[in-house]
Design an enzyme around this catalytic site. Structure first.
Site, PDB file in Angstrom:
ATOM      1  N   SER A 200       0.833  -1.191   0.000  1.00  0.00           N
ATOM      2  CA  SER A 200       0.000   0.000   0.000  1.00  0.00           C
ATOM      3  C   SER A 200       0.873   1.247   0.000  1.00  0.00           C
ATOM      4  O   SER A 200       1.626   1.460  -0.940  1.00  0.00           O
ATOM      5  CB  SER A 200      -0.962  -0.052   1.193  1.00  0.00           C
ATOM      6  OG  SER A 200      -2.022   0.837   1.017  1.00  0.00           O
ATOM      7  N   ASP A 363      -9.158  -6.076  -4.158  1.00  0.00           N
ATOM      8  CA  ASP A 363      -8.762  -4.769  -3.624  1.00  0.00           C
ATOM      9  C   ASP A 363      -9.762  -3.690  -4.034  1.00  0.00           C
ATOM     10  O   ASP A 363     -10.032  -3.498  -5.216  1.00  0.00           O
ATOM     11  CB  ASP A 363      -7.366  -4.422  -4.145  1.00  0.00           C
ATOM     12  CG  ASP A 363      -6.686  -3.316  -3.360  1.00  0.00           C
ATOM     13  OD1 ASP A 363      -7.385  -2.527  -2.707  1.00  0.00           O
ATOM     14  OD2 ASP A 363      -5.436  -3.246  -3.412  1.00  0.00           O
ATOM     15  N   HIS A 396      -8.020  -5.361   0.065  1.00  0.00           N
ATOM     16  CA  HIS A 396      -6.720  -4.683   0.037  1.00  0.00           C
ATOM     17  C   HIS A 396      -5.751  -5.324   1.036  1.00  0.00           C
ATOM     18  O   HIS A 396      -4.552  -5.442   0.775  1.00  0.00           O
ATOM     19  CB  HIS A 396      -6.953  -3.213   0.370  1.00  0.00           C
ATOM     20  CG  HIS A 396      -5.741  -2.346   0.268  1.00  0.00           C
ATOM     21  ND1 HIS A 396      -5.154  -2.000  -0.927  1.00  0.00           N
ATOM     22  CD2 HIS A 396      -5.005  -1.725   1.236  1.00  0.00           C
ATOM     23  CE1 HIS A 396      -4.111  -1.198  -0.712  1.00  0.00           C
ATOM     24  NE2 HIS A 396      -4.004  -1.025   0.597  1.00  0.00           N
TER      25      HIS A 396
END
EC number: 2.3.1.-
Length: 416
Positions: A200, A363, A396
């Site tokens: 991320s 995600d 995610h």
């Protein structure tokens, strides 16, 4: 209790990193005709996580990429493994939006393992018998109140006033995070990175590293990330930040004084948005449509569904461990990702290294198409790149809590 604990993990691992925040078998340079999912690893008892020590690195005088002066910088970090004489067996692990540098190992024998401990350690895919692994806290770290996090940001004391900086702290970017890490690596006598990797917001830092210091980076592994902070993602980041700015207790960031209330309600609402956005529908099925215990939303507007009550409780617990201004500064840092370049192609034209890109199929923060676009841009730039898809119900967060499924792909990548 189990549900609440799992939600707290979600909030801790919340990506907001996006700011941005599967592998292909065969040679990294081979074009991908498909994107197979990674096989789930066989269940095995891993060796206990080794104990690690949190340390502090500090230096005087830093000028941000925007030209502002910060008198002193402090950052926390940890290492595992041994740096070789050539200084070229180092691995830098960069963290996600709500994380810190505790990426591996345990700080106490009975404490929790780091968030990527499944793949970092003796005999693990990032093998600390072979590599010297470093992970550090970023500037403006969300976890500023936590004694295990060392950072410089709006909650730090401005030496010229003796009071916390608040919103007078200079704007910083992902590239500023990289520059502070570069100072740390120079201090540790690291000359080359065998790998820079992170999930991320960590993926954004990894990409900025490859662009800023191509001669120093041998391999790059962006996980659940993107190569571009487009207008859609800028809008999402603004939504995440909005509840803090509308909390009356925020006071334009001036809430650190004695007797003043921190904007916990606004911060909790922001963390609630991030937590749900970072998950997928499969994760939410555990709650169904049932009401919270003892409540009936069909009869009373004040009553809640189970998922609402769980998100509220987890987000408020997380907010009490976090700093609202730091959240806002992290949002801006993510919005400025690769902002010094005219576009992704222009940035990657300067990049070095071989690449392994790991998106998550479910995600909702950085949909897998972002990784597709990054891979395509890397190929246009002539960089060797492989890609594989992480699978599972965590959305995610597959790139944080379920990174073990990519273990063999990571081993193969590091073997080349």
């Amino acid at each position: 209790m189990t549900t609440r604990r799992s939600l707290l993990v979600a909030a801790w691992a919340a990506p907001l990193a996006a700011a941005a925040p599967g592998l292909l078998p065969g040679t990294l340079a081979r074009p991908a005709l498909a994107r197979p999912a990674l096989a789930q690893p066989a269940l095995a008892q891993p060796a206990p996580a080794p104990l690690v020590e949190r340390r502090e690195f500090s230096f005087q005088g830093y000028t941000t990429r925007g030209g502002a002066a910060i008198p002193a910088i402090r950052t926390g970090y940890q290492t595992l493994g041994t740096l070789n004489a050539a200084g070229d067996n180092a691995v830098l692990v960069t963290h996600f939006f709500s994380g810190n540098g505790h990426a591996f190992g345990r700080l106490q024998p009975d404490g929790p393992a780091g968030w990527w401990d499944a793949i970092i350690g003796p005999g693990r895919p990032i093998d600390t018998d072979r590599y010297f692994v470093i992970a550090s806290d970023t500037m403006v770290n969300l976890n500023a109140p936590d004694r295990h996090t060392i950072t410089t940001g709006p909650a730090s004391v401005n030496p010229s006033t003796g009071r916390p900086w608040g919103m007078s702290f200079p704007v910083v970017s992902i590239r500023d995070f990289v520059e502070v890490q570069k100072r740390l690596l120079d201090h540790l006598k690291v000359r080359k990175l065998a790998l820079v990797a992170g999930p991320s917001m960590g993926s954004l830092q990894a990409i900025e590293w490859a662009v800023a210091y191509p001669e120093m980076v041998e391999r790059v592994m962006p996980v659940i990330g993107t190569g571009e902070m487009d207008a859609w993602m800028l809008g999402w980041l603004d939504l995440w930040a909005s509840p803090i700015r509308t909390d009356l207790a925020w006071r334009n960031g001036d809430y650190y004084g004695q007797g003043r209330e921190a904007p916990l309600r606004g911060l909790a609402e922001a963390l609630k948005l991030v937590t749900l956005h970072s998950r997928d529908r499969g994760w939410a099925r555990q709650f169904g449509r049932r009401p919270a215990e003892g409540q009936d939303p069909a009869r009373r507007m004040q009553d809640r569904f189970a998922i609402e009550a769980a998100l509220d409780a987890a987000a408020m617990a997380r907010a009490r461990l976090s700093d609202a201004n730091s959240f806002l500064y992290l949002v801006r840092a993510n919005q400025l990702f690769l902002g010094e370049h005219e576009g992704l192609d222009a940035a990657l034209a300067k990049a070095g290294g071989r690449w392994l890109v790991l998106p998550s199929r479910g995600d909702r923060v950085f949909p897998a198409e972002y990784s597709d676009e990054l891979v395509a841009a890397l190929r246009r730039a002539g960089r060797p790149v492989a890609q594989a898809v992480l699978e599972g119900p965590q959305g995610h967060l597959e790139g944080v809590v379920a990174i073990a499924q990519a273990g063999e792909a990571i081993r193969d990548f590091l073997a080349r």
